[in-house]
Design a protein around this motif. Structure first.
Motif, PDB file in Angstrom:
ATOM      1  N   GLU A 120       0.820  -1.199   0.000  1.00  0.00           N
ATOM      2  CA  GLU A 120       0.000   0.000   0.000  1.00  0.00           C
ATOM      3  C   GLU A 120       0.858   1.255   0.000  1.00  0.00           C
ATOM      4  N   CYS A 121       2.060   1.162   0.571  1.00  0.00           N
ATOM      5  CA  CYS A 121       2.951   2.313   0.611  1.00  0.00           C
ATOM      6  C   CYS A 121       3.696   2.414  -0.707  1.00  0.00           C
ATOM      7  N   ASN A 122       3.939   3.616  -1.121  1.00  0.00           N
ATOM      8  CA  ASN A 122       4.617   3.837  -2.394  1.00  0.00           C
ATOM      9  C   ASN A 122       6.124   3.709  -2.216  1.00  0.00           C
ATOM     10  N   CYS A 123       6.737   2.950  -3.128  1.00  0.00           N
ATOM     11  CA  CYS A 123       8.190   2.776  -3.121  1.00  0.00           C
ATOM     12  C   CYS A 123       8.714   3.362  -4.427  1.00  0.00           C
ATOM     13  N   ASN A 124       8.973   4.655  -4.403  1.00  0.00           N
ATOM     14  CA  ASN A 124       9.346   5.353  -5.631  1.00  0.00           C
ATOM     15  C   ASN A 124      10.833   5.648  -5.733  1.00  0.00           C
ATOM     16  N   SER A 125      11.522   5.737  -4.605  1.00  0.00           N
ATOM     17  CA  SER A 125      12.939   6.101  -4.635  1.00  0.00           C
ATOM     18  C   SER A 125      13.791   4.924  -5.100  1.00  0.00           C
TER      19      SER A 125
END
Length: 326
Positions: A120-125
């Motif tokens: 659910e959490c965004n992992c963009n880095s």
């Protein structure tokens, strides 16, 4: 040595998991971050304990020692089950996300399919992606560490209260000679097959997961099955050869009642049931599926050889357990 090797990779995996979960501390429960820290401490303490005490035959506080070793063994099995489950769920959801649109996937998360998941959490880095991919690829080492440690703890449990005859003259030493009465050739062949197997597995995973062409995926599957078929055939022949050699051995069979040997045989047969079930269902699925192509034929051969190899190997090991010492 093998235990320490798997322990190092398990610690690296825990570091990656801590880094990955720390990126989402705002939307995760604290237990997600605490768990890999506790697991890393457990790996360090247990590895040190096994390195120092693996050869001990304890003769005081027998019941307490057995209880502690069984608790350690079941903890390792629980960690193993958790790692296998996490890896399977991660892989299943990765494939699910590939085959669905983003809207459908988010809708499934909202209705509770994985409401408390890290996904659910965004992992963009970039660093987050490195941590994520790193700990996922290191899962097999953690799985092997748990099994390795479980086997060593089980042997320690069997040695509690055991007396060793120091006057026995049947202790055999390993002799590493290159040409005569050698074990060197067997060890080298085993290492070659191990390294080759790792290479084939890496090539298979890379081509299947990264390539979009069906022809390359088919080639990867063909390579994977052919390699495993050759290895299983060699292992079956070796186990049959060992059983034949036992027939010419002049040592008598040990028919006396032995609880630890009975437990060894039960664990051996119980561990083989899982692979028997996988092979059986694979055979049923292949026979019932259409059309039948080369991959299906290789998969069928692989499943049949897996059953044969486990059967011959178990017979060889059980016969060896019932042999008197030289």
């Amino acid at each position: 040595g093998g235990l320490i090797l798997f322990a190092i990779f398990s610690l690296v995996m825990d570091v990656f998991k801590i880094g990955y979960y720390s990126s989402f501390y705002s939307c995760l429960s604290a237990i997600k971050i605490i768990y890999p820290i506790v697991q890393a401490i457990f790996v360090v303490v247990q590895t040190y304990f096994l390195w120092v005490s693996a050869k001990d035959c304890i003769h005081v506080h027998l019941n307490v020692t057995r209880c502690g070793l069984m608790l350690t063994l079941t903890t390792n099995l629980a960690v193993w089950m958790s790692a296998v489950t996490d890896e399977s769920v991660h892989k299943a959801h990765s494939k699910l996300k590939k085959n669905m649109t983003e809207e459908i996937f988010r809708w499934l998360l909202k209705v509770g399919m994985r409401s408390s998941s890290v996904e659910e959490c965004n992992c963009n880095s970039q660093i987050c992606q490195i941590f994520k991919n790193g700990y996922f690829w290191l899962y097999p080492f953690n799985i092997e560490y748990s099994l390795f440690a479980s086997a060593m703890v089980y042997v320690m449990w069997k040695n509690v209260g055991r007396f060793i005859d120091h006057h026995s003259n049947y202790i055999q030493r390993l002799k590493f000679r290159l040409f005569r009465r050698t074990l060197f050739v067997g060890i080298m062949l085993g290492l070659i097959i191990l390294v080759s197997g790792l290479g084939v597995l890496i090539l298979y995973e890379v081509q299947v997961n990264s390539s979009t062409e069906s022809s390359k995926k088919s080639q990867a599957l063909t390579m994977y099955y052919i390699f495993n078929i050759v290895c299983l055939s060699l292992m079956s022949l070796v186990c049959i050869g060992g059983s034949v050699i036992y027939r010419f051995d002049k040592r008598d069979m040990d028919r006396h009642k032995n609880p630890t040997r009975t437990l060894d045989v039960a664990l051996l047969m119980g561990a083989a049931l899982g692979q028997y079930a996988i092979s059986y269902y694979s055979i049923v699925a292949i026979v019932a599926s259409t059309p039948r192509d080369t991959i299906s034929a290789l998969s069928l051969t692989y499943a049949l050889l897996m059953i044969a190899q486990h059967t011959f190997q178990n017979i060889f090991i059980i016969e060896g357990l019932h042999r008197q010492p030289p």
